[in-house]
Design a protein around this motif. Structure first.
Motif, mmCIF file in Angstrom:
data_model
loop_
_atom_site.group_PDB
_atom_site.id
_atom_site.type_symbol
_atom_site.label_atom_id
_atom_site.label_comp_id
_atom_site.label_asym_id
_atom_site.label_seq_id
_atom_site.Cartn_x
_atom_site.Cartn_y
_atom_site.Cartn_z
ATOM 1 N N HIS A 323 -4.114 2.074 16.713
ATOM 2 C CA HIS A 323 -3.070 3.039 16.359
ATOM 3 C C HIS A 323 -2.874 4.072 17.470
ATOM 4 O O HIS A 323 -1.736 4.516 17.716
ATOM 5 C CB HIS A 323 -3.414 3.722 15.033
ATOM 6 C CG HIS A 323 -3.213 2.845 13.841
ATOM 7 N ND1 HIS A 323 -2.034 2.824 13.114
ATOM 8 C CD2 HIS A 323 -4.025 1.932 13.260
ATOM 9 C CE1 HIS A 323 -2.134 1.954 12.123
ATOM 10 N NE2 HIS A 323 -3.334 1.395 12.185
ATOM 11 N N ARG A 353 -2.109 -8.590 5.854
ATOM 12 C CA ARG A 353 -1.060 -7.619 5.486
ATOM 13 C C ARG A 353 -1.198 -6.328 6.287
ATOM 14 O O ARG A 353 -0.196 -5.739 6.715
ATOM 15 C CB ARG A 353 -1.140 -7.329 3.985
ATOM 16 C CG ARG A 353 -0.811 -8.530 3.097
ATOM 17 C CD ARG A 353 -0.687 -8.102 1.639
ATOM 18 N NE ARG A 353 -0.509 -9.248 0.770
ATOM 19 C CZ ARG A 353 -1.494 -9.813 0.065
ATOM 20 N NH1 ARG A 353 -2.725 -9.309 0.138
ATOM 21 N NH2 ARG A 353 -1.259 -10.852 -0.701
ATOM 22 N N GLU A 354 -2.424 -5.891 6.511
ATOM 23 C CA GLU A 354 -2.639 -4.663 7.274
ATOM 24 C C GLU A 354 -2.110 -4.806 8.695
ATOM 25 O O GLU A 354 -1.456 -3.895 9.226
ATOM 26 C CB GLU A 354 -4.130 -4.332 7.297
ATOM 27 C CG GLU A 354 -4.460 -3.017 7.996
ATOM 28 C CD GLU A 354 -5.941 -2.695 7.963
ATOM 29 O OE1 GLU A 354 -6.337 -1.691 8.602
ATOM 30 O OE2 GLU A 354 -6.709 -3.440 7.321
ATOM 31 N N GLN A 357 1.741 -4.960 8.651
ATOM 32 C CA GLN A 357 2.284 -3.617 8.407
ATOM 33 C C GLN A 357 2.237 -2.779 9.680
ATOM 34 O O GLN A 357 3.193 -2.048 9.990
ATOM 35 C CB GLN A 357 1.495 -2.931 7.288
ATOM 36 C CG GLN A 357 1.776 -3.498 5.908
ATOM 37 C CD GLN A 357 0.847 -2.920 4.846
ATOM 38 O OE1 GLN A 357 -0.021 -2.078 5.149
ATOM 39 N NE2 GLN A 357 1.010 -3.360 3.612
ATOM 40 N N PHE A 358 1.153 -2.883 10.420
ATOM 41 C CA PHE A 358 1.069 -2.170 11.690
ATOM 42 C C PHE A 358 2.187 -2.621 12.629
ATOM 43 O O PHE A 358 2.875 -1.792 13.244
ATOM 44 C CB PHE A 358 -0.280 -2.412 12.361
ATOM 45 C CG PHE A 358 -0.315 -1.990 13.808
ATOM 46 C CD1 PHE A 358 -0.553 -0.668 14.155
ATOM 47 C CD2 PHE A 358 -0.070 -2.906 14.824
ATOM 48 C CE1 PHE A 358 -0.554 -0.268 15.479
ATOM 49 C CE2 PHE A 358 -0.074 -2.522 16.158
ATOM 50 C CZ PHE A 358 -0.313 -1.199 16.485
ATOM 51 N N THR A 360 5.062 -4.006 11.971
ATOM 52 C CA THR A 360 6.384 -3.614 11.484
ATOM 53 C C THR A 360 6.650 -2.131 11.720
ATOM 54 O O THR A 360 7.758 -1.735 12.099
ATOM 55 C CB THR A 360 6.501 -3.939 9.988
ATOM 56 O OG1 THR A 360 6.311 -5.345 9.794
ATOM 57 C CG2 THR A 360 7.876 -3.539 9.447
ATOM 58 N N ARG A 361 5.645 -1.305 11.538
ATOM 59 C CA ARG A 361 5.827 0.143 11.630
ATOM 60 C C ARG A 361 5.797 0.673 13.061
ATOM 61 O O ARG A 361 6.483 1.643 13.383
ATOM 62 C CB ARG A 361 4.740 0.851 10.814
ATOM 63 C CG ARG A 361 4.840 0.633 9.321
ATOM 64 C CD ARG A 361 3.643 1.249 8.600
ATOM 65 N NE ARG A 361 3.704 1.038 7.163
ATOM 66 C CZ ARG A 361 2.716 1.339 6.314
ATOM 67 N NH1 ARG A 361 1.601 1.884 6.795
ATOM 68 N NH2 ARG A 361 2.850 1.115 5.032
ATOM 69 N N HIS A 362 5.024 0.047 13.928
ATOM 70 C CA HIS A 362 4.730 0.672 15.214
ATOM 71 C C HIS A 362 5.293 -0.043 16.433
ATOM 72 O O HIS A 362 5.303 0.545 17.526
ATOM 73 C CB HIS A 362 3.211 0.826 15.382
ATOM 74 C CG HIS A 362 2.592 1.741 14.377
ATOM 75 N ND1 HIS A 362 2.771 3.106 14.402
ATOM 76 C CD2 HIS A 362 1.802 1.480 13.295
ATOM 77 C CE1 HIS A 362 2.112 3.660 13.391
ATOM 78 N NE2 HIS A 362 1.517 2.694 12.712
ATOM 79 N N ARG A 364 8.072 -1.122 18.802
ATOM 80 C CA ARG A 364 9.443 -0.693 19.059
ATOM 81 C C ARG A 364 10.400 -1.879 19.167
ATOM 82 O O ARG A 364 9.980 -2.990 19.532
ATOM 83 C CB ARG A 364 9.494 0.133 20.344
ATOM 84 C CG ARG A 364 8.578 1.330 20.384
ATOM 85 C CD ARG A 364 8.528 1.954 21.769
ATOM 86 N NE ARG A 364 8.006 1.040 22.774
ATOM 87 C CZ ARG A 364 7.807 1.366 24.053
ATOM 88 N NH1 ARG A 364 8.114 2.576 24.480
ATOM 89 N NH2 ARG A 364 7.336 0.477 24.904
ATOM 90 N N ARG A 426 12.612 -10.846 9.219
ATOM 91 C CA ARG A 426 13.042 -9.446 9.147
ATOM 92 C C ARG A 426 13.072 -8.775 10.509
ATOM 93 O O ARG A 426 13.890 -7.884 10.755
ATOM 94 C CB ARG A 426 12.102 -8.673 8.207
ATOM 95 C CG ARG A 426 12.145 -9.110 6.752
ATOM 96 C CD ARG A 426 11.378 -8.133 5.882
ATOM 97 N NE ARG A 426 9.954 -8.084 6.236
ATOM 98 C CZ ARG A 426 9.005 -8.764 5.607
ATOM 99 N NH1 ARG A 426 9.319 -9.553 4.591
ATOM 100 N NH2 ARG A 426 7.738 -8.644 5.970
ATOM 101 N N GLN A 427 12.175 -9.185 11.400
ATOM 102 C CA GLN A 427 12.043 -8.529 12.698
ATOM 103 C C GLN A 427 12.412 -9.521 13.804
ATOM 104 O O GLN A 427 11.684 -10.482 14.049
ATOM 105 C CB GLN A 427 10.596 -8.049 12.898
ATOM 106 C CG GLN A 427 10.073 -7.153 11.783
ATOM 107 C CD GLN A 427 10.706 -5.780 11.817
ATOM 108 O OE1 GLN A 427 11.154 -5.313 12.859
ATOM 109 N NE2 GLN A 427 10.758 -5.125 10.674
#
Length: 475
Positions: A323, A353-354, A357-358, A360-362, A364, A426-427
């Motif tokens: 992170h 999933r963790e 999620q990372f 997808t969120r982080h 760019r 999705r991405q």
């Protein structure tokens, strides 16, 4: 002596890779007084005919075969490259009785298995630029080579290996004249980069990794001034897209910073990238130095963003480092390729999933995420021991030449594939091994080159996927 060195690698996906090892060894043999010709089979339309023609033209005293990859490490679509090696050896043997020497990364991983596949060959293990000329010297004088460090062979059915000694290692960065040995226009048309090494070896202990066997478990560093000189030389010759191919560029961090500092003080004109970085020694100072040095792309090999998996893989960093790296990347302009590997020891649906999620969120939009599933099991690695302990592997080590893969018993393969497919739908900047090995890639590379795009092409992944989807191709 006359030396014919054949680079046997023909895998051009995701991009063709210039054979740095073969070119460095060719240059070393030539400097030792031999006449060397490199036959690169990457773009050959008829390898057998090309080999036959060169054997007839050169009448070599020694034939050397550079063997880069054993397979494509893709569990879903495995391709075994070594199965073409016996036909090459047979082609050489049907024409000439000269010694055949094998070298390359594949021999560093499984020398005994490969030598049993192609008997009566000699293998060079370790730093080929040091060992190969010494072996040629012994052969030219018809002297025994059984005591020479860094070679392996089969003698009366028994595998013999002389461990390589690092004495004689040069801190000068090798800069072979790729234009002399290779068909550079063909490589450039496929968006290939010029490889360069700033160090040999790796200090990390990932459970699946073969770098300790190939290069050693400690780093032997090249002199930053000689690295800059090599990069300036390549760029001056028109080879401006250069990739640092170290096991991990930013380890040790001080060495990476010294290289960047030296590069920032000259006008080299190169476009630099490195796709192997570790998030542990990763901060704003490093990325600022890389920006000033001329880097246009980087890659961070995470494998996972979940602590149980990172611990199971012995990556040497934690999810906190992951992170932190994402926060650092967000503050800088260098495009980043994030590399993930699902299915390692400790992987569960929750850890999958963790990690997703990372990503997808982080990650760019201008960056890319590469996903792979399953870990190639190599003999002698800790992963082999783990697989045997868990009852997932029963084959003896001698039979691991053909690819075998590890997938955590706590994860269902079909469920994992569905989760990755949903994330990719999705991405648009998410991509998996199937897409990286798609047969359409060479055509995409040629079109991109014609349009004037420059490496790294992966920074355009989202745009390319959207265009292909509009054309009815969901890659």
């Amino acid at each position: 002596m006359n030396i014919l060195l054949i680079s046997t690698n023909r895998n051009n996906l995701p991009v063709p890779v210039m054979p740095i090892g073969a070119c460095i060894v060719a240059q070393a043999a030539e400097q030792a007084g031999h006449t060397v010709f490199v036959l690169d089979l990457m773009f050959s339309s008829d390898p057998a005919a090309d080999i036959q023609a060169e054997l007839a033209r050169l009448q070599p005293d020694v034939v050397a075969l550079s063997v880069r990859n054993i397979d494509n490490v893709d569990m879903r679509n495995p391709q075994f490259f070594i199965d073409g090696l016996p036909s090459i050896v047979q082609r050489v043997r049907s024409t000439t009785g000269v010694p055949i020497i094998l070298g390359g990364a594949a021999l560093g991983i499984m020398p005994e298995q490969i030598l049993r596949l192609v008997p009566d060959c000699i293998a060079v293990i370790g730093d080929g630029e040091l060992v190969f000329p010494q072996l040629l010297d012994r052969l030219s004088r018809k002297e025994d080579f059984a005591d020479l460090p860094g070679i392996a062979w089969i003698e009366q059915g028994t595998f013999r290996l002389n461990r390589f000694l690092t004495a004689g290692f040069s801190t000068l960065c090798p800069a072979p004249d790729y234009r002399r040995w290779l068909n550079i226009p063909c490589y450039r048309a496929q968006m290939a980069t010029v490889p360069i090494q700033t160090k040999i070896g790796c200090q990390y202990n990932c459970v699946y990794c073969t770098y300790p066997k190939i290069e050693g478990s400690s780093c032997r560093l090249k002199d930053p001034a000689s690295i800059v000189a090599a990069i300036v030389g390549f760029a001056t010759a028109g080879l401006r897209d250069i990739e640092i191919v170290d096991s991990v560029f930013n380890a040790p961090l001080e060495h990476a910073m010294a290289i960047c500092s030296a590069l920032s003080q000259v006008r080299h004109g190169a476009r630099l990238q490195c796709l192997e970085m570790n998030p542990r020694d990763f901060d704003d100072g490093l990325l600022t130095a890389m920006e000033q040095a001329g880097f246009v792309g980087m890659g961070i090999t995470l494998e996972s963003a979940s602590d149980p998996v990172l611990q199971g893989l012995r990556k040497g960093f934690s999810s906190r480092d992951v992170h932190h790296a994402a926060a650092v990347v967000a503050r800088h302009r260098i495009p980043c390729a994030w590399v993930f590997l699902f299915g390692g020891p400790g992987e569960t649906p929750e850890t999958v999933r963790e990690t997703l999620q990372f990503a997808t969120r982080h990650i760019r939009p201008k960056d890319v995420a590469f996903f792979n599933v399953g870990l190639r099991i190599y003999p002698g690695t800790e992963l082999e021991t783990i697989a045997r302990t868990q009852g997932l592997l029963s084959l003896p080590a001698q039979e691991l030449l053909a690819p075998r893969f590890y997938l955590s018993p706590e994860v269902d393969a079909q469920w994992l594939d569905r989760e990755l497919k949903k994330a990719m739908s999705r991405q648009m900047n998410f991509i998996n091994m199937a897409a990286m090995g798609h047969p359409l890639l060479p055509k995409i590379h040629r079109i991109s080159h014609a349009l004037g795009l420059r490496p790294p092409l992966w920074k355009h992944t989202g745009t390319i996927r959207r265009v292909l989807r509009m054309m009815g191709m969901d890659i």
